[in-house]
Design an enzyme around this catalytic site. Sequence first.
Site, PDB file in Angstrom:
ATOM      1  N   LYS A  35     -38.451 -82.489  28.505  1.00 37.51           N
ATOM      2  CA  LYS A  35     -37.072 -82.287  28.975  1.00 37.51           C
ATOM      3  C   LYS A  35     -37.006 -81.072  29.908  1.00 37.51           C
ATOM      4  O   LYS A  35     -36.447 -81.144  30.988  1.00 37.51           O
ATOM      5  CB  LYS A  35     -36.174 -82.094  27.749  1.00 37.51           C
ATOM      6  CG  LYS A  35     -34.722 -81.933  28.047  1.00 37.51           C
ATOM      7  CD  LYS A  35     -33.941 -81.940  26.734  1.00 37.51           C
ATOM      8  CE  LYS A  35     -32.531 -81.441  26.932  1.00 37.51           C
ATOM      9  NZ  LYS A  35     -31.765 -81.442  25.681  1.00 37.51           N
ATOM     10  N   GLY A  49     -33.673 -83.226  22.220  1.00 38.81           N
ATOM     11  CA  GLY A  49     -35.061 -83.691  22.149  1.00 38.81           C
ATOM     12  C   GLY A  49     -35.315 -84.672  21.016  1.00 38.81           C
ATOM     13  O   GLY A  49     -35.861 -85.765  21.212  1.00 38.81           O
ATOM     14  N   ARG A  50     -34.892 -84.311  19.810  1.00 47.48           N
ATOM     15  CA  ARG A  50     -35.190 -85.165  18.653  1.00 47.48           C
ATOM     16  C   ARG A  50     -34.321 -86.420  18.594  1.00 47.48           C
ATOM     17  O   ARG A  50     -34.464 -87.235  17.688  1.00 47.48           O
ATOM     18  CB  ARG A  50     -35.117 -84.354  17.358  1.00 47.48           C
ATOM     19  CG  ARG A  50     -33.826 -83.579  17.167  1.00 47.48           C
ATOM     20  CD  ARG A  50     -33.974 -82.529  16.073  1.00 47.48           C
ATOM     21  NE  ARG A  50     -32.792 -81.690  15.924  1.00 47.48           N
ATOM     22  CZ  ARG A  50     -32.549 -80.603  16.640  1.00 47.48           C
ATOM     23  NH1 ARG A  50     -33.383 -80.236  17.587  1.00 47.48           N
ATOM     24  NH2 ARG A  50     -31.465 -79.888  16.418  1.00 47.48           N
ATOM     25  N   LYS A 104     -42.378 -68.599  19.388  1.00 48.11           N
ATOM     26  CA  LYS A 104     -42.781 -68.850  20.782  1.00 48.11           C
ATOM     27  C   LYS A 104     -42.820 -67.535  21.546  1.00 48.11           C
ATOM     28  O   LYS A 104     -43.767 -67.255  22.283  1.00 48.11           O
ATOM     29  CB  LYS A 104     -41.736 -69.742  21.470  1.00 48.11           C
ATOM     30  CG  LYS A 104     -41.917 -71.214  21.284  1.00 48.11           C
ATOM     31  CD  LYS A 104     -41.079 -71.924  22.354  1.00 48.11           C
ATOM     32  CE  LYS A 104     -40.389 -73.127  21.824  1.00 48.11           C
ATOM     33  NZ  LYS A 104     -39.389 -73.681  22.724  1.00 48.11           N
ATOM     34  N   HIS A 141     -51.165 -93.547  -5.090  1.00 49.14           N
ATOM     35  CA  HIS A 141     -52.469 -93.065  -5.567  1.00 49.14           C
ATOM     36  C   HIS A 141     -52.664 -91.595  -5.245  1.00 49.14           C
ATOM     37  O   HIS A 141     -53.785 -91.091  -5.279  1.00 49.14           O
ATOM     38  CB  HIS A 141     -53.584 -93.908  -4.953  1.00 49.14           C
ATOM     39  CG  HIS A 141     -53.454 -95.356  -5.317  1.00 49.14           C
ATOM     40  ND1 HIS A 141     -54.098 -95.911  -6.399  1.00 49.14           N
ATOM     41  CD2 HIS A 141     -52.688 -96.339  -4.787  1.00 49.14           C
ATOM     42  CE1 HIS A 141     -53.762 -97.188  -6.501  1.00 49.14           C
ATOM     43  NE2 HIS A 141     -52.902 -97.477  -5.530  1.00 49.14           N
ATOM     44  N   GLU A 155     -47.285 -76.121  25.536  1.00 46.52           N
ATOM     45  CA  GLU A 155     -48.284 -77.109  25.120  1.00 46.52           C
ATOM     46  C   GLU A 155     -48.381 -78.239  26.143  1.00 46.52           C
ATOM     47  O   GLU A 155     -49.466 -78.639  26.569  1.00 46.52           O
ATOM     48  CB  GLU A 155     -47.895 -77.719  23.757  1.00 46.52           C
ATOM     49  CG  GLU A 155     -47.952 -76.768  22.587  1.00 46.52           C
ATOM     50  CD  GLU A 155     -46.627 -76.052  22.331  1.00 46.52           C
ATOM     51  OE1 GLU A 155     -45.841 -75.892  23.283  1.00 46.52           O
ATOM     52  OE2 GLU A 155     -46.408 -75.641  21.180  1.00 46.52           O
ATOM     53  N   GLU A 187     -35.063 -80.003  11.603  1.00 48.23           N
ATOM     54  CA  GLU A 187     -34.711 -79.165  12.749  1.00 48.23           C
ATOM     55  C   GLU A 187     -33.188 -79.182  12.944  1.00 48.23           C
ATOM     56  O   GLU A 187     -32.617 -78.236  13.470  1.00 48.23           O
ATOM     57  CB  GLU A 187     -35.418 -79.666  14.019  1.00 48.23           C
ATOM     58  CG  GLU A 187     -35.587 -78.581  15.072  1.00 48.23           C
ATOM     59  CD  GLU A 187     -36.564 -78.952  16.171  1.00 48.23           C
ATOM     60  OE1 GLU A 187     -37.620 -78.319  16.274  1.00 48.23           O
ATOM     61  OE2 GLU A 187     -36.271 -79.885  16.940  1.00 48.23           O
TER      62      GLU A 187
HETATM   63  C1  G6Q Z   1     -36.101 -81.202  19.708  1.00 49.27           C
HETATM   64  C2  G6Q Z   1     -36.564 -79.890  20.098  1.00 49.27           C
HETATM   65  C3  G6Q Z   1     -38.039 -79.804  20.448  1.00 49.27           C
HETATM   66  C4  G6Q Z   1     -38.385 -80.278  21.855  1.00 49.27           C
HETATM   67  C5  G6Q Z   1     -39.809 -79.839  22.191  1.00 49.27           C
HETATM   68  C6  G6Q Z   1     -40.262 -80.322  23.536  1.00 49.27           C
HETATM   69  O1  G6Q Z   1     -34.968 -81.464  19.455  1.00 49.27           O
HETATM   70  O2  G6Q Z   1     -35.756 -79.412  21.104  1.00 49.27           O
HETATM   71  O3  G6Q Z   1     -38.839 -80.480  19.533  1.00 49.27           O
HETATM   72  O4  G6Q Z   1     -38.237 -81.651  21.962  1.00 49.27           O
HETATM   73  O5  G6Q Z   1     -39.908 -78.448  22.114  1.00 49.27           O
HETATM   74  O6  G6Q Z   1     -39.441 -79.851  24.536  1.00 49.27           O
HETATM   75  P1  G6Q Z   1     -39.548 -80.394  25.984  1.00 49.27           P
HETATM   76  O7  G6Q Z   1     -39.190 -81.825  25.986  1.00 49.27           O
HETATM   77  O8  G6Q Z   1     -38.601 -79.568  26.807  1.00 49.27           O
HETATM   78  O9  G6Q Z   1     -40.980 -80.191  26.432  1.00 49.27           O
END
Ligand code: G6Q
Length: 534
Positions: A210, A271-272, A498, A388, A216, A357
């Site tokens: 996003k 994001g989620r 972070k 199990h 990463e 989250e």
């Molecule tokens: C989700 C969070 C988080 C996010 C990641 C990736 O709700 O905001 O998990 O999706 O940190 O972020 P980017 O899509 O910006 O790389």
Amino acid sequence: MLKKINPTQTDAWKALEIHSQNAKHLHLRDLLQADPQRFDKMHVHLESLLLFDYTKHRVTEETLSLLEQLFTEMDVRGALQSQLRGERINETENRAVLHTALRDPRTEPLLLDGEDVRALAKSELKKMLRFAEAVRSGRKRSHTGMRFTHIVNIGIGGSDLGPRMAVEALKPFSDRALTVHFVANVDGSDLHECLQKIDPETTLFIIASKTFTTQETMANAEAAKSWLIQQLGDAQCVEKHFVALSTNHEKVATFGISKKNNFGFWDWVGGRYSVWSSIGLPLCIAIGSKAFESFLLGAHNIDLHTENQPFRQNIPMLMAALGIWYRNFLGATSHVVLPYDQYLHRFAAFLQQADMESNGKFVDRSGNAVDYPTGPILWGEPGTNGQHAFYQWLHQGTECLPADFIASVHPQHPLHAHHAKLLSNFLAQTKALALGRPAADTAFKVFEGNRPTSTLLLDSLTPYALGALIALYEHKIFYQGVVWNIFSFDQWGVELGKEMANVILPELEGEESLGKHDSSTSALLEYIRARTKD
Ligand code: G6Q
């Protein structure tokens, strides 16, 4: 805007506290025995989609009506309308929360700052569906003119967990000539292992971010780009082999991906909650545009369900209310999700982010520390594997926690004898957890029972059903956040680590003296530096 009400000050909460003193002594064995019609009153059936059974919960009619009253006093329906209308209910980030618009086939405008978000979503969806079909049909070719056979999604958190889970869940509907890989971790082994499995000439990289600034993802994207250029020996290959899913068009362009290869979304998609947006592209390529549209429609129909059904027929409200009952009144600290479906093996991991989250917050909507528990730990693994492993703890441990059992009546494979065995275990476990075995020849073989479960029985795990299943949980999470008077759509809790990592990285790589840390962190840093000197 969402109201700022302390739930503990409502009449319903106070009544539930008193009621819970007696309810603690209720046993599911007695509840089930006392009323043979209990199932008839405590299930919701969505024709040809799913059955939700909440018979095996430690609740009475009084519990349920008090929970309903709590929902009324906390105005959860008003809150849902605020969300659906596009009010900026994510106050701490000043954003609307409109992932529901991404799956809404209706064409009446839904305006946010003068723009029709439904129309925006539809036009980006169209672009994405067209692209997915071009990859699937082979119309979209690689730098060397080949068909794509590997798709690598590079993204993390919300840009990974949803599509990864859904691609796994819908494998039976996917084009087996295409293999979809997911790389998330900044641990180089993740990308390294993926690169061993793919052919550079036939691999399409999807950079899903996003913000397009996530450490990463950017590290993996840059490394993948260098690798590809080196393998194909031509920097021009990036144009044909890389696409982006991002709201940050500038950064995407700087990386070297042109506008037509960026599938956008908007700040009103968290994001989620973004699997419904262009973040769903890997899924869309895997299962095709028709199935992807069906996935969206399944979710939309749950949006309508939860908007319109009364409390006792409203599955997300019931799920939310039962969760609150155990968390706030019976002391449960966790919630377990147990899909009896190997295709759903990433479902708990996906939900873990969505739930924890969103509702792992200790500050209420007025900025004060809460004095009641909010979101529980969410965890889970597929059955029967879990049986199990950790079910011992579920059956005879000292804690009692609610469990969601999920399965399908019809499997997505031809091994029907396996499926009967799977479902017999599925049914046996919720029965054993509820009834237990009060008398045995030794105390070690006693099962107290009274362990509550919901049963979610899908007809079959289709794209439509998966969309519906995810949406049920999304709304559950939302309602719980409303009742707990917290902001469910921000995630400030991920920032501190972070920031600190950004300070530590140059110290780890460099020669200069260390900044000020606590004694443990300094010693560990020194230890690593000393061992990586040469
Ligand atoms: C989700 C969070 C988080 C996010 C990641 C990736 O709700 O905001 O998990 O999706 O940190 O972020 P980017 O899509 O910006 O790389």
